[in-house]
Design a protein around this motif. Structure first.
Motif, PDB file in Angstrom:
ATOM      1  N   GLU A  17       0.827  -1.208   0.000  1.00 22.30           N
ATOM      2  CA  GLU A  17       0.000   0.000   0.000  1.00 22.30           C
ATOM      3  C   GLU A  17       0.863   1.261   0.000  1.00 22.30           C
ATOM      4  N   ALA A  18       1.933   1.274   0.779  1.00 23.09           N
ATOM      5  CA  ALA A  18       2.813   2.444   0.830  1.00 23.09           C
ATOM      6  C   ALA A  18       3.606   2.603  -0.465  1.00 23.09           C
ATOM      7  N   ASP A  19       4.085   1.496  -1.014  1.00 21.93           N
ATOM      8  CA  ASP A  19       4.948   1.545  -2.189  1.00 21.93           C
ATOM      9  C   ASP A  19       4.187   1.847  -3.474  1.00 21.93           C
ATOM     10  N   THR A  20       2.993   1.273  -3.626  1.00 30.91           N
ATOM     11  CA  THR A  20       2.254   1.409  -4.894  1.00 30.91           C
ATOM     12  C   THR A  20       1.085   2.390  -4.799  1.00 30.91           C
ATOM     13  N   LYS A  21       0.688   2.744  -3.601  1.00 25.18           N
ATOM     14  CA  LYS A  21      -0.504   3.576  -3.355  1.00 25.18           C
ATOM     15  C   LYS A  21      -1.789   2.864  -3.791  1.00 25.18           C
ATOM     16  N   ALA A  22      -1.691   1.552  -4.029  1.00 24.52           N
ATOM     17  CA  ALA A  22      -2.847   0.744  -4.431  1.00 24.52           C
ATOM     18  C   ALA A  22      -3.622   0.296  -3.198  1.00 24.52           C
ATOM     19  N   LYS A  23      -4.889   0.001  -3.389  1.00 25.66           N
ATOM     20  CA  LYS A  23      -5.699  -0.622  -2.348  1.00 25.66           C
ATOM     21  C   LYS A  23      -5.430  -2.119  -2.431  1.00 25.66           C
ATOM     22  N   VAL A  24      -5.110  -2.743  -1.302  1.00 20.24           N
ATOM     23  CA  VAL A  24      -4.730  -4.153  -1.285  1.00 20.24           C
ATOM     24  C   VAL A  24      -5.799  -4.967  -0.556  1.00 20.24           C
ATOM     25  N   TYR A  25      -6.192  -6.059  -1.172  1.00 19.14           N
ATOM     26  CA  TYR A  25      -7.163  -6.994  -0.602  1.00 19.14           C
ATOM     27  C   TYR A  25      -6.591  -8.400  -0.685  1.00 19.14           C
ATOM     28  N   MET A  26      -7.138  -9.275   0.126  1.00 18.32           N
ATOM     29  CA  MET A  26      -6.782 -10.689   0.046  1.00 18.32           C
ATOM     30  C   MET A  26      -8.061 -11.501  -0.067  1.00 18.32           C
ATOM     31  N   LEU A  27      -8.124 -12.334  -1.081  1.00 18.48           N
ATOM     32  CA  LEU A  27      -9.201 -13.303  -1.192  1.00 18.48           C
ATOM     33  C   LEU A  27      -8.663 -14.569  -0.531  1.00 18.48           C
ATOM     34  N   ALA A  28      -9.099 -14.798   0.688  1.00 18.30           N
ATOM     35  CA  ALA A  28      -8.593 -15.905   1.493  1.00 18.30           C
ATOM     36  C   ALA A  28      -9.465 -17.129   1.304  1.00 18.30           C
ATOM     37  N   VAL A  29      -8.830 -18.265   1.086  1.00 20.25           N
ATOM     38  CA  VAL A  29      -9.525 -19.545   0.956  1.00 20.25           C
ATOM     39  C   VAL A  29      -9.142 -20.386   2.176  1.00 20.25           C
ATOM     40  N   GLN A  30     -10.150 -20.814   2.916  1.00 21.75           N
ATOM     41  CA  GLN A  30      -9.908 -21.620   4.112  1.00 21.75           C
ATOM     42  C   GLN A  30      -9.452 -23.017   3.705  1.00 21.75           C
ATOM     43  N   PRO A  31      -8.236 -23.417   4.104  1.00 23.12           N
ATOM     44  CA  PRO A  31      -7.784 -24.780   3.795  1.00 23.12           C
ATOM     45  C   PRO A  31      -8.460 -25.800   4.715  1.00 23.12           C
ATOM     46  N   ALA A  32      -8.423 -27.070   4.305  1.00 22.10           N
ATOM     47  CA  ALA A  32      -8.980 -28.132   5.139  1.00 22.10           C
ATOM     48  C   ALA A  32      -8.050 -28.422   6.317  1.00 22.10           C
ATOM     49  N   GLY A  33      -6.762 -28.218   6.108  1.00 21.01           N
ATOM     50  CA  GLY A  33      -5.770 -28.445   7.162  1.00 21.01           C
ATOM     51  C   GLY A  33      -4.586 -27.541   6.916  1.00 21.01           C
ATOM     52  N   ASN A  34      -3.588 -27.652   7.768  1.00 24.53           N
ATOM     53  CA  ASN A  34      -2.434 -26.777   7.610  1.00 24.53           C
ATOM     54  C   ASN A  34      -1.107 -27.531   7.550  1.00 24.53           C
ATOM     55  N   ARG A  35      -1.156 -28.782   7.118  1.00 23.05           N
ATOM     56  CA  ARG A  35       0.085 -29.544   6.960  1.00 23.05           C
ATOM     57  C   ARG A  35       0.842 -29.020   5.745  1.00 23.05           C
ATOM     58  N   MET A  36       2.125 -28.795   5.899  1.00 17.01           N
ATOM     59  CA  MET A  36       2.958 -28.346   4.787  1.00 17.01           C
ATOM     60  C   MET A  36       2.978 -29.418   3.692  1.00 17.01           C
ATOM     61  N   ASN A  37       2.895 -28.971   2.445  1.00 19.85           N
ATOM     62  CA  ASN A  37       2.960 -29.830   1.252  1.00 19.85           C
ATOM     63  C   ASN A  37       1.808 -30.826   1.139  1.00 19.85           C
ATOM     64  N   ALA A  38       0.759 -30.641   1.914  1.00 17.92           N
ATOM     65  CA  ALA A  38      -0.410 -31.523   1.807  1.00 17.92           C
ATOM     66  C   ALA A  38      -1.168 -31.153   0.537  1.00 17.92           C
ATOM     67  N   PRO A  39      -1.765 -32.134  -0.142  1.00 25.35           N
ATOM     68  CA  PRO A  39      -2.554 -31.807  -1.336  1.00 25.35           C
ATOM     69  C   PRO A  39      -3.808 -31.029  -0.951  1.00 25.35           C
ATOM     70  N   LEU A  40      -4.347 -30.310  -1.925  1.00 19.54           N
ATOM     71  CA  LEU A  40      -5.587 -29.583  -1.679  1.00 19.54           C
ATOM     72  C   LEU A  40      -6.723 -30.554  -1.424  1.00 19.54           C
ATOM     73  N   SER A  41      -7.596 -30.203  -0.517  1.00 16.00           N
ATOM     74  CA  SER A  41      -8.790 -31.010  -0.284  1.00 16.00           C
ATOM     75  C   SER A  41      -9.726 -30.803  -1.468  1.00 16.00           C
ATOM     76  N   PRO A  42     -10.642 -31.734  -1.719  1.00 15.18           N
ATOM     77  CA  PRO A  42     -11.590 -31.556  -2.829  1.00 15.18           C
ATOM     78  C   PRO A  42     -12.375 -30.246  -2.741  1.00 15.18           C
ATOM     79  N   ALA A  43     -12.795 -29.850  -1.537  1.00 14.13           N
ATOM     80  CA  ALA A  43     -13.565 -28.604  -1.385  1.00 14.13           C
ATOM     81  C   ALA A  43     -12.724 -27.385  -1.760  1.00 14.13           C
TER      82      ALA A  43
END
Length: 119
Positions: free
Chosen positions: A67-93
């Motif tokens: 935001e400071a560097d680009t003066k752009a408005k920043v958003y995050m489209l967050a997707v809730q994972p099924a779990g938080n194990r590193m390198n785990a495959p994506l759940s079907p959902a």
């Protein structure tokens, strides 16, 4: 512009800056306590200083920098994972939701410029 920043968005600051955005949308997995595949549009005020992202660098600090560097408005489209194990495959959902998000972004950005993540 569409930048596939992979797991290290901070490595793509030059490409982000060079695209001269007025809005930046980060799409990533984030544990916000929802159901697998649930999405939320987050602003900086919604991002805790630590603990939301699986990245090493603080996502809140990255937001602040962009935001400071680009003066752009920043958003995050967050997707809730099924779990938080590193390198785990994506759940079907989550995989289904990511496909839906991808289709929407392709429709909204008909001619995106893609930058692949550095390996």
């Amino acid at each position: 512009s569409l930048i596939n920043a992979g797991p290290t968005p901070e490595n793509h600051i030059k490409a982000i800056r060079d695209s001269m955005p007025d809005t930046i949308l980060l799409v990533d997995a984030a544990d916000f306590g929802g159901h697998a595949g649930e999405i939320r549009l987050l602003e900086r005020k919604d991002i805790p200083l630590y603990g939301l992202s699986t990245h090493n660098a603080s996502l809140a600090l990255f937001f602040d920098f962009l935001e400071a560097d680009t003066k752009a408005k920043v958003y995050m489209l967050a997707v809730q994972p099924a779990g938080n194990r590193m390198n785990a495959p994506l759940s079907p959902a989550v995989e289904k939701r990511c496909g839906e998000i991808e289709a929407i972004l392709i429709e909204l950005l008909p001619k995106p410029i893609a930058v692949q993540p550095k390996t």
